[in-house]
Design an enzyme around this catalytic site. Structure first.
Site, mmCIF file in Angstrom:
data_model
loop_
_atom_site.group_PDB
_atom_site.id
_atom_site.type_symbol
_atom_site.label_atom_id
_atom_site.label_comp_id
_atom_site.label_asym_id
_atom_site.label_seq_id
_atom_site.Cartn_x
_atom_site.Cartn_y
_atom_site.Cartn_z
ATOM 1 N N GLY A 1 0.884 -1.220 0.157
ATOM 2 C CA GLY A 1 0.220 -0.033 0.021
ATOM 3 C C GLY A 1 0.871 1.212 0.162
ATOM 4 O O GLY A 1 0.562 1.921 0.718
ATOM 5 N N ALA A 2 1.713 1.357 -0.969
ATOM 6 C CA ALA A 2 2.755 2.526 -1.004
ATOM 7 C C ALA A 2 2.233 3.286 -2.135
ATOM 8 O O ALA A 2 3.392 4.343 -2.222
ATOM 9 C CB ALA A 2 4.075 1.854 -1.455
ATOM 10 N N ARG B 1 -0.019 6.033 -1.818
ATOM 11 C CA ARG B 1 -0.274 6.998 -1.164
ATOM 12 C C ARG B 1 -0.075 6.988 0.411
ATOM 13 O O ARG B 1 -0.028 5.759 1.091
ATOM 14 C CB ARG B 1 -1.711 7.588 -1.800
ATOM 15 C CG ARG B 1 -2.706 6.282 -1.444
ATOM 16 C CD ARG B 1 -4.079 6.549 -2.270
ATOM 17 N NE ARG B 1 -4.680 5.274 -2.518
ATOM 18 C CZ ARG B 1 -5.938 5.170 -1.620
ATOM 19 N NH1 ARG B 1 -6.127 5.966 -0.949
ATOM 20 N NH2 ARG B 1 -6.547 3.959 -1.925
ATOM 21 N N THR C 1 -2.568 -1.469 -5.857
ATOM 22 C CA THR C 1 -3.441 -2.294 -6.265
ATOM 23 C C THR C 1 -3.766 -2.282 -7.940
ATOM 24 O O THR C 1 -4.276 -3.072 -8.487
ATOM 25 C CB THR C 1 -4.885 -2.007 -5.567
ATOM 26 O OG1 THR C 1 -5.372 -0.860 -5.961
ATOM 27 C CG2 THR C 1 -4.904 -2.333 -4.208
ATOM 28 N N ASP D 1 -2.490 -7.005 -4.832
ATOM 29 C CA ASP D 1 -3.792 -7.125 -4.168
ATOM 30 C C ASP D 1 -3.607 -8.243 -2.785
ATOM 31 O O ASP D 1 -3.344 -9.455 -2.756
ATOM 32 C CB ASP D 1 -4.877 -7.816 -4.880
ATOM 33 C CG ASP D 1 -6.567 -7.995 -4.027
ATOM 34 O OD1 ASP D 1 -6.269 -7.734 -2.785
ATOM 35 O OD2 ASP D 1 -7.262 -8.320 -4.652
ATOM 36 N N VAL D 2 -3.305 -7.559 -1.612
ATOM 37 C CA VAL D 2 -3.153 -8.233 -0.363
ATOM 38 C C VAL D 2 -4.253 -9.480 -0.195
ATOM 39 O O VAL D 2 -3.723 -10.456 0.790
ATOM 40 C CB VAL D 2 -3.045 -7.553 0.806
ATOM 41 C CG1 VAL D 2 -1.637 -6.763 0.716
ATOM 42 C CG2 VAL D 2 -4.215 -6.603 1.320
ATOM 43 N N SER E 1 -3.157 0.754 14.564
ATOM 44 C CA SER E 1 -3.920 1.840 14.833
ATOM 45 C C SER E 1 -4.199 1.997 16.096
ATOM 46 O O SER E 1 -4.530 1.052 16.970
ATOM 47 C CB SER E 1 -5.580 1.929 14.127
ATOM 48 O OG SER E 1 -6.191 2.952 14.345
ATOM 49 N N TYR F 1 -12.455 -3.016 12.086
ATOM 50 C CA TYR F 1 -11.324 -2.358 12.047
ATOM 51 C C TYR F 1 -10.312 -2.536 13.188
ATOM 52 O O TYR F 1 -9.184 -2.837 13.074
ATOM 53 C CB TYR F 1 -11.571 -0.888 11.643
ATOM 54 C CG TYR F 1 -10.134 0.139 11.408
ATOM 55 C CD1 TYR F 1 -9.594 -0.435 9.926
ATOM 56 C CD2 TYR F 1 -9.738 0.975 12.145
ATOM 57 C CE1 TYR F 1 -8.232 0.734 9.749
ATOM 58 C CE2 TYR F 1 -8.667 1.520 11.930
ATOM 59 C CZ TYR F 1 -7.877 1.479 10.820
ATOM 60 O OH TYR F 1 -6.866 2.056 10.410
ATOM 61 N N ALA F 2 -11.151 -2.070 14.372
ATOM 62 C CA ALA F 2 -10.328 -2.201 15.352
ATOM 63 C C ALA F 2 -10.094 -3.496 15.857
ATOM 64 O O ALA F 2 -8.851 -3.899 16.413
ATOM 65 C CB ALA F 2 -11.304 -1.376 16.796
HETATM 66 N N1 LIG Z 1 -4.852 7.716 8.248
HETATM 67 C C1 LIG Z 1 -4.898 7.123 9.480
HETATM 68 O O1 LIG Z 1 -5.349 8.138 10.226
HETATM 69 C C2 LIG Z 1 -4.648 5.924 10.001
HETATM 70 C C3 LIG Z 1 -4.716 6.061 11.473
HETATM 71 C C4 LIG Z 1 -4.414 4.538 11.894
HETATM 72 C C5 LIG Z 1 -3.797 3.685 11.092
HETATM 73 N N2 LIG Z 1 -3.796 3.843 9.839
HETATM 74 C C6 LIG Z 1 -3.245 2.794 8.722
HETATM 75 O O2 LIG Z 1 -2.270 3.124 8.002
HETATM 76 C C7 LIG Z 1 -2.327 2.337 6.847
HETATM 77 C C8 LIG Z 1 -2.098 3.315 5.936
HETATM 78 O O3 LIG Z 1 -3.254 4.182 5.890
HETATM 79 P P1 LIG Z 1 -3.526 5.521 4.903
HETATM 80 O O4 LIG Z 1 -4.249 6.282 5.637
HETATM 81 O O5 LIG Z 1 -2.107 5.738 4.384
HETATM 82 O O6 LIG Z 1 -4.395 4.713 3.909
HETATM 83 P P2 LIG Z 1 -4.889 5.273 2.207
HETATM 84 O O7 LIG Z 1 -4.260 6.554 1.931
HETATM 85 O O8 LIG Z 1 -6.298 4.922 2.084
HETATM 86 O O9 LIG Z 1 -4.079 4.109 1.485
HETATM 87 C C9 LIG Z 1 -4.265 2.921 1.722
HETATM 88 C C10 LIG Z 1 -3.259 1.832 0.846
HETATM 89 O O10 LIG Z 1 -3.547 0.520 0.994
HETATM 90 C C11 LIG Z 1 -3.744 -0.005 -0.374
HETATM 91 N N3 LIG Z 1 -4.735 -1.043 -0.505
HETATM 92 C C12 LIG Z 1 -5.898 -0.928 0.094
HETATM 93 N N4 LIG Z 1 -6.425 -2.147 -0.370
HETATM 94 C C13 LIG Z 1 -5.559 -3.113 -0.703
HETATM 95 C C14 LIG Z 1 -5.362 -4.312 -1.226
HETATM 96 N N5 LIG Z 1 -6.643 -5.087 -1.298
HETATM 97 N N6 LIG Z 1 -4.315 -4.870 -1.521
HETATM 98 C C15 LIG Z 1 -3.065 -4.098 -1.354
HETATM 99 N N7 LIG Z 1 -3.071 -2.810 -1.229
HETATM 100 C C16 LIG Z 1 -4.269 -2.255 -0.813
HETATM 101 C C17 LIG Z 1 -4.151 1.311 -1.287
HETATM 102 O O11 LIG Z 1 -3.557 1.076 -2.558
HETATM 103 P P3 LIG Z 1 -4.315 1.752 -3.881
HETATM 104 O O12 LIG Z 1 -4.006 3.098 -3.707
HETATM 105 O O13 LIG Z 1 -3.904 0.997 -4.788
HETATM 106 O O14 LIG Z 1 -5.665 1.478 -3.692
HETATM 107 C C18 LIG Z 1 -3.178 2.456 -0.546
HETATM 108 O O15 LIG Z 1 -1.855 2.287 -0.953
HETATM 109 C C19 LIG Z 1 -3.612 1.410 7.139
HETATM 110 O O16 LIG Z 1 -3.309 0.100 7.291
HETATM 111 C C20 LIG Z 1 -4.436 2.168 8.047
HETATM 112 O O17 LIG Z 1 -5.290 1.395 8.645
HETATM 113 C C21 LIG Z 1 -4.185 4.872 9.108
#
Ligand SMILES: NC(=O)c1ccc[n+]([C@@H]2O[C@H](COP(=O)([O-])OP(=O)(O)OC[C@H]3O[C@@H](n4cnc5c(N)ncnc54)[C@H](OP(=O)(O)O)[C@@H]3O)[C@@H](O)[C@H]2O)c1
Lengths: 247, 78
Positions: A12-13, A15, A37, A62-63, A141, A154-155
């Protein structure tokens, strides 16, 4: 640089937090495979890395698909060698009150956020065991510790990621492999952009630092755990949340 | 080319850090050769590489002695 030529896989790199993690590991000298993805997402990761003069590539993953994981790892091994750093970052939310939560919402989130950690960690362990060195970092998280109405699915996955890390840390520590979880609070990414403004305002009141975190502030902690400096930290969950939840 | 038996014993000795003459056919990896459960997993990995094969998890679990390893390789590769 401390991660010179080590192969790192970041899911998921494309964004958000994952993009920042890929960048910081690459900056530390790692050969970074960042996944998206879509083909276009993967290509963009590759371009970003090479524009910055870093080593590595973007690849499709796709994980939730074991075949996709197999294909990816085969490609990585052929082109770059076995990954010794794995960052399980890919994750999604599908929020709903439990009373309304469908099986699909439950399983999508469990499959993407938690079963993925099982699959990928298992797939890279052989190489790490042989290398007698490895780093696995799960992105958890704050919600995994604190709980949050509307996020039971999610939790559960984020608490699960931390428990998984503790167990695997106990299993493979003798081979020089550490397994940890970094638990972000609310970070400014696509995931939090969808929060309604009143909810965001409310949230900020509960964060002593009075702002959302930046993806780089999570990446810095992941990079620390992956580096030699973090080598004696294992089985730990590091909270990075601006003080919103202190345990 | 050394025999399967010799190759298996050599790998067991290397993986478990014991002398080759301690690696008797009837020796159990855990009870006699001091392996822990992760050592046995690594041993199977090493056998897979030496004999260029994949040993399914449910078969790997049954390989608990030197002789059982030799038998498995003989039955599946020879
Ligand atoms: N943002 C927050 O406040 C926050 C807080 C706590 C924890 N987190 C955790 O941090 C991590 C990253 O979050 P983020 O905020 O950076 O999320 P994001 O901006 O929504 O990005 C999600 C990433 O995961 C990838 N992804 C989604 N479904 C996938 C799948 N089935 N297979 C492979 N890759 C997949 C996406 O790929 P595509 O771009 O190709 O869709 C994207 O690169 C997550 O685990 C999230 O739960 C985030």
């Amino acid at each position: 640089m401390s991660l010179e030529n080590k192969v790192a896989l970041v899911t998921g790199a494309s964004r958000g937090i994952g993009a920042a993690i890929a960048e910081q590991l690459a900056q530390a000298g790692a050969v970074v495979i960042g996944t998206a993805t879509s083909e276009s997402g993967a290509a963009a990761i590759g371009e970003r890395l090479s524009a910055a003069g870093y080593q590595g590539a973007g690849m499709v993953l796709d994980v939730t698909s074991p075949e996709s994981i197999d294909n990816l790892l085969q490609q990585v091994q052929e082109q770059y060698g076995v990954p010794v750093i794995l960052v399980n970052n890919a994750g999604i939310t599908q929020d709903n009150l439990l009373m309304r939560m469908s099986e699909e919402e439950w399983f999508n989130v469990v499959n993407t956020n938690l079963s993925s950690i099982y699959r990928l960690s298992k797939a890279v362990l052989r190489g790490m065991m042989k290398a007698r060195w490895g780093r696995i970092v799960n992105v958890g998280s704050v919600v995994g510790s604190m709980g949050n109405a509307g996020q039971a699915n999610y939790a559960a996955t984020k608490a699960g990621a931390a428990g998984f890390a503790r167990s695997l840390a106990a299993e493979v520590g003798s081979r020089g492999i550490t397994v940890n979880t970094v638990a972000p609070g609310f970070i400014d990414t696509d995931m939090t952009k969808i929060l309604p403004d009143d909810q965001k305002a409310d949230l900020l009141k509960r964060i002593p630092l009075g702002r959302l975190g930046k993806p780089e502030e999570i990446a810095a902690v992941v990079a620390f755990l992956a580096s030699g400096a973090g080598g004696y930290v294992s089985g730990e969950t590091i909270q990075v949340n601006g003080g919103m939840y202190m345990c | 080319m050394s025999s399967i038996e010799e190759r298996v014993k050599k790998i067991v000795a290397e993986q478990l850090g014991v002398k080759e003459d301690e690696v008797k056919a009837e020796a159990s990896f855990v009870e006699d050769l001091g392996a822990d459960s992760l050592d046995t997993v690594e041993l199977v990995m090493a056998l897979e590489e030496e004999f260029e094969t994949e040993i399914p998890d449910e078969e790997a679990e049954k390989i608990t002695t030197v002789q059982l390893a030799i038998d498995y390789i003989n039955a599946n590769l020879a």
